[in-house]
Motif scaffolding. Structure first.
Motif, PDB file in Angstrom:
ATOM      1  N   THR A  38       7.944 -13.259  15.607  1.00  0.00           N
ATOM      2  CA  THR A  38       9.167 -12.890  15.145  1.00  0.00           C
ATOM      3  C   THR A  38       8.959 -12.883  13.695  1.00  0.00           C
ATOM      4  O   THR A  38       7.934 -13.180  12.870  1.00  0.00           O
ATOM      5  CB  THR A  38      10.161 -14.069  15.353  1.00  0.00           C
ATOM      6  OG1 THR A  38       9.392 -15.631  14.815  1.00  0.00           O
ATOM      7  CG2 THR A  38      10.379 -14.285  16.951  1.00  0.00           C
ATOM      8  N   TRP A  39      10.016 -12.217  12.956  1.00  0.00           N
ATOM      9  CA  TRP A  39      10.020 -12.176  11.268  1.00  0.00           C
ATOM     10  C   TRP A  39      11.598 -12.537  10.992  1.00  0.00           C
ATOM     11  O   TRP A  39      12.573 -11.961  11.708  1.00  0.00           O
ATOM     12  CB  TRP A  39       9.824 -10.649  10.990  1.00  0.00           C
ATOM     13  CG  TRP A  39       8.420 -10.251  11.318  1.00  0.00           C
ATOM     14  CD1 TRP A  39       7.274 -10.232  10.573  1.00  0.00           C
ATOM     15  CD2 TRP A  39       7.732  -9.782  12.543  1.00  0.00           C
ATOM     16  NE1 TRP A  39       6.381  -9.770  11.112  1.00  0.00           N
ATOM     17  CE2 TRP A  39       6.577  -9.523  12.600  1.00  0.00           C
ATOM     18  CE3 TRP A  39       8.642  -9.375  13.826  1.00  0.00           C
ATOM     19  CZ2 TRP A  39       5.732  -9.025  13.520  1.00  0.00           C
ATOM     20  CZ3 TRP A  39       7.888  -8.823  14.775  1.00  0.00           C
ATOM     21  CH2 TRP A  39       6.352  -8.658  14.652  1.00  0.00           C
ATOM     22  N   THR A  40      11.588 -13.166   9.979  1.00  0.00           N
ATOM     23  CA  THR A  40      12.753 -13.708   9.392  1.00  0.00           C
ATOM     24  C   THR A  40      13.340 -12.949   8.165  1.00  0.00           C
ATOM     25  O   THR A  40      12.541 -12.709   7.504  1.00  0.00           O
ATOM     26  CB  THR A  40      12.595 -15.116   8.923  1.00  0.00           C
ATOM     27  OG1 THR A  40      12.245 -16.085  10.066  1.00  0.00           O
ATOM     28  CG2 THR A  40      14.178 -15.772   8.549  1.00  0.00           C
ATOM     29  N   LYS A  41      14.364 -12.702   8.389  1.00  0.00           N
ATOM     30  CA  LYS A  41      15.179 -11.640   7.222  1.00  0.00           C
ATOM     31  C   LYS A  41      15.159 -12.534   5.801  1.00  0.00           C
ATOM     32  O   LYS A  41      15.324 -13.567   5.985  1.00  0.00           O
ATOM     33  CB  LYS A  41      16.699 -11.641   7.467  1.00  0.00           C
ATOM     34  CG  LYS A  41      17.456 -10.830   6.607  1.00  0.00           C
ATOM     35  CD  LYS A  41      18.858 -10.487   6.809  1.00  0.00           C
ATOM     36  CE  LYS A  41      19.584  -9.752   5.772  1.00  0.00           C
ATOM     37  NZ  LYS A  41      20.875  -9.590   6.241  1.00  0.00           N
ATOM     38  N   GLY A  42      14.501 -11.511   5.043  1.00  0.00           N
ATOM     39  CA  GLY A  42      14.492 -12.328   3.717  1.00  0.00           C
ATOM     40  C   GLY A  42      13.105 -12.842   3.324  1.00  0.00           C
ATOM     41  O   GLY A  42      12.681 -12.900   1.952  1.00  0.00           O
ATOM     42  N   LEU A  43      12.320 -13.108   4.550  1.00  0.00           N
ATOM     43  CA  LEU A  43      10.989 -13.518   4.151  1.00  0.00           C
ATOM     44  C   LEU A  43       9.926 -12.499   3.826  1.00  0.00           C
ATOM     45  O   LEU A  43      10.043 -11.555   4.534  1.00  0.00           O
ATOM     46  CB  LEU A  43      10.358 -14.687   5.328  1.00  0.00           C
ATOM     47  CG  LEU A  43      11.399 -15.824   5.286  1.00  0.00           C
ATOM     48  CD1 LEU A  43      10.825 -16.868   6.610  1.00  0.00           C
ATOM     49  CD2 LEU A  43      11.608 -16.644   4.102  1.00  0.00           C
ATOM     50  N   ASP A  44       8.791 -13.119   3.114  1.00  0.00           N
ATOM     51  CA  ASP A  44       7.750 -12.010   2.974  1.00  0.00           C
ATOM     52  C   ASP A  44       6.634 -12.358   3.815  1.00  0.00           C
ATOM     53  O   ASP A  44       6.366 -13.219   4.241  1.00  0.00           O
ATOM     54  CB  ASP A  44       7.416 -11.832   1.625  1.00  0.00           C
ATOM     55  CG  ASP A  44       6.790 -13.073   1.144  1.00  0.00           C
ATOM     56  OD1 ASP A  44       7.225 -14.199   1.590  1.00  0.00           O
ATOM     57  OD2 ASP A  44       5.815 -13.134   0.253  1.00  0.00           O
ATOM     58  N   TYR A  45       5.836 -10.905   4.008  1.00  0.00           N
ATOM     59  CA  TYR A  45       4.689 -11.115   5.050  1.00  0.00           C
ATOM     60  C   TYR A  45       3.641 -10.352   4.527  1.00  0.00           C
ATOM     61  O   TYR A  45       4.017  -9.327   3.759  1.00  0.00           O
ATOM     62  CB  TYR A  45       5.244 -10.574   6.633  1.00  0.00           C
ATOM     63  CG  TYR A  45       6.193 -11.297   6.960  1.00  0.00           C
ATOM     64  CD1 TYR A  45       5.957 -12.460   7.790  1.00  0.00           C
ATOM     65  CD2 TYR A  45       7.911 -11.144   6.908  1.00  0.00           C
ATOM     66  CE1 TYR A  45       6.831 -13.481   8.307  1.00  0.00           C
ATOM     67  CE2 TYR A  45       8.636 -11.885   7.333  1.00  0.00           C
ATOM     68  CZ  TYR A  45       8.244 -13.236   8.215  1.00  0.00           C
ATOM     69  OH  TYR A  45       8.979 -13.757   8.586  1.00  0.00           O
ATOM     70  N   GLU A  46       2.441 -10.348   4.895  1.00  0.00           N
ATOM     71  CA  GLU A  46       1.461  -9.786   4.675  1.00  0.00           C
ATOM     72  C   GLU A  46       0.942  -8.683   5.280  1.00  0.00           C
ATOM     73  O   GLU A  46       0.810  -8.821   6.717  1.00  0.00           O
ATOM     74  CB  GLU A  46       0.274 -10.600   4.335  1.00  0.00           C
ATOM     75  CG  GLU A  46      -1.076  -9.816   3.718  1.00  0.00           C
ATOM     76  CD  GLU A  46      -2.237 -10.699   3.578  1.00  0.00           C
ATOM     77  OE1 GLU A  46      -2.653 -10.925   2.549  1.00  0.00           O
ATOM     78  OE2 GLU A  46      -2.811 -11.066   4.458  1.00  0.00           O
ATOM     79  N   VAL A  47       0.436  -7.398   4.847  1.00  0.00           N
ATOM     80  CA  VAL A  47       0.086  -6.350   5.974  1.00  0.00           C
ATOM     81  C   VAL A  47      -1.342  -5.987   5.207  1.00  0.00           C
ATOM     82  O   VAL A  47      -1.429  -6.000   3.958  1.00  0.00           O
ATOM     83  CB  VAL A  47       0.930  -5.051   5.481  1.00  0.00           C
ATOM     84  CG1 VAL A  47       0.471  -3.880   6.140  1.00  0.00           C
ATOM     85  CG2 VAL A  47       2.447  -5.302   6.030  1.00  0.00           C
ATOM     86  N   VAL A  48      -2.289  -5.936   5.965  1.00  0.00           N
ATOM     87  CA  VAL A  48      -3.590  -5.302   5.860  1.00  0.00           C
ATOM     88  C   VAL A  48      -3.819  -4.199   6.545  1.00  0.00           C
ATOM     89  O   VAL A  48      -3.786  -4.014   7.774  1.00  0.00           O
ATOM     90  CB  VAL A  48      -4.553  -6.353   6.195  1.00  0.00           C
ATOM     91  CG1 VAL A  48      -6.047  -6.068   5.814  1.00  0.00           C
ATOM     92  CG2 VAL A  48      -4.302  -7.790   5.665  1.00  0.00           C
ATOM     93  N   GLU A  49      -3.912  -3.055   5.846  1.00  0.00           N
ATOM     94  CA  GLU A  49      -4.518  -1.673   6.383  1.00  0.00           C
ATOM     95  C   GLU A  49      -5.961  -1.471   6.408  1.00  0.00           C
ATOM     96  O   GLU A  49      -6.676  -1.906   5.462  1.00  0.00           O
ATOM     97  CB  GLU A  49      -3.787  -0.559   5.580  1.00  0.00           C
ATOM     98  CG  GLU A  49      -2.490  -0.511   5.469  1.00  0.00           C
ATOM     99  CD  GLU A  49      -1.898   0.838   4.901  1.00  0.00           C
ATOM    100  OE1 GLU A  49      -2.758   1.429   4.582  1.00  0.00           O
ATOM    101  OE2 GLU A  49      -0.745   0.677   4.545  1.00  0.00           O
ATOM    102  N   LYS A  50      -6.429  -1.111   7.693  1.00  0.00           N
ATOM    103  CA  LYS A  50      -7.828  -0.996   7.960  1.00  0.00           C
ATOM    104  C   LYS A  50      -7.928   0.769   8.203  1.00  0.00           C
ATOM    105  O   LYS A  50      -6.904   1.280   8.161  1.00  0.00           O
ATOM    106  CB  LYS A  50      -8.285  -1.627   9.070  1.00  0.00           C
ATOM    107  CG  LYS A  50      -7.871  -3.206   8.982  1.00  0.00           C
ATOM    108  CD  LYS A  50      -9.031  -3.991   8.038  1.00  0.00           C
ATOM    109  CE  LYS A  50      -8.711  -5.304   8.105  1.00  0.00           C
ATOM    110  NZ  LYS A  50      -9.756  -6.367   8.572  1.00  0.00           N
ATOM    111  N   THR A  51      -9.129   1.268   8.800  1.00  0.00           N
ATOM    112  CA  THR A  51      -9.025   2.442   8.922  1.00  0.00           C
ATOM    113  C   THR A  51      -8.239   3.294  10.225  1.00  0.00           C
ATOM    114  O   THR A  51      -7.552   3.963   9.645  1.00  0.00           O
ATOM    115  CB  THR A  51     -10.774   2.483   9.418  1.00  0.00           C
ATOM    116  OG1 THR A  51     -11.466   2.152   8.243  1.00  0.00           O
ATOM    117  CG2 THR A  51     -10.930   4.256   9.520  1.00  0.00           C
ATOM    118  N   ASP A  52      -8.322   2.285  11.155  1.00  0.00           N
ATOM    119  CA  ASP A  52      -7.632   2.792  12.346  1.00  0.00           C
ATOM    120  C   ASP A  52      -6.330   2.335  12.745  1.00  0.00           C
ATOM    121  O   ASP A  52      -5.676   2.577  13.802  1.00  0.00           O
ATOM    122  CB  ASP A  52      -8.401   2.779  13.660  1.00  0.00           C
ATOM    123  CG  ASP A  52      -9.517   4.089  13.415  1.00  0.00           C
ATOM    124  OD1 ASP A  52      -9.561   4.962  12.515  1.00  0.00           O
ATOM    125  OD2 ASP A  52     -10.584   3.757  14.070  1.00  0.00           O
TER     126      ASP A  52
END
Length: 63
Positions: free
Chosen positions: A18-32
């Motif tokens: 789940t993700w809560t409206k207004g909260l921040d989260y981390e995204v980590v992009e890899k190759t694929d």
């Protein structure tokens, strides 16, 4: 590798994650694939669905 922060636009659910409206989260992009943090941990997605998934979030900080 690219890392950035996103904010959930709404309360969201995907399986047990789940993700809560207004909260921040981390995204980590890899190759694929990319990893998106959630309230319960993190979830890996193939890059083919990145735009569809991230349309639910606002990008706030890119490193």
């Amino acid at each position: 590798m690219k890392t950035y922060r996103v904010i959930a636009k709404d309360n969201l659910e995907a399986g047990q994650h789940t993700w809560t409206k207004g909260l921040d989260y981390e995204v980590v992009e890899k190759t694929d694939y990319f990893t998106l943090a959630s309230n319960e941990g993190s979830l890996n997605y193939f890059n083919e669905v990145k735009n569809a998934v991230l349309e639910n979030f606002k990008v706030t900080e890119v490193n």
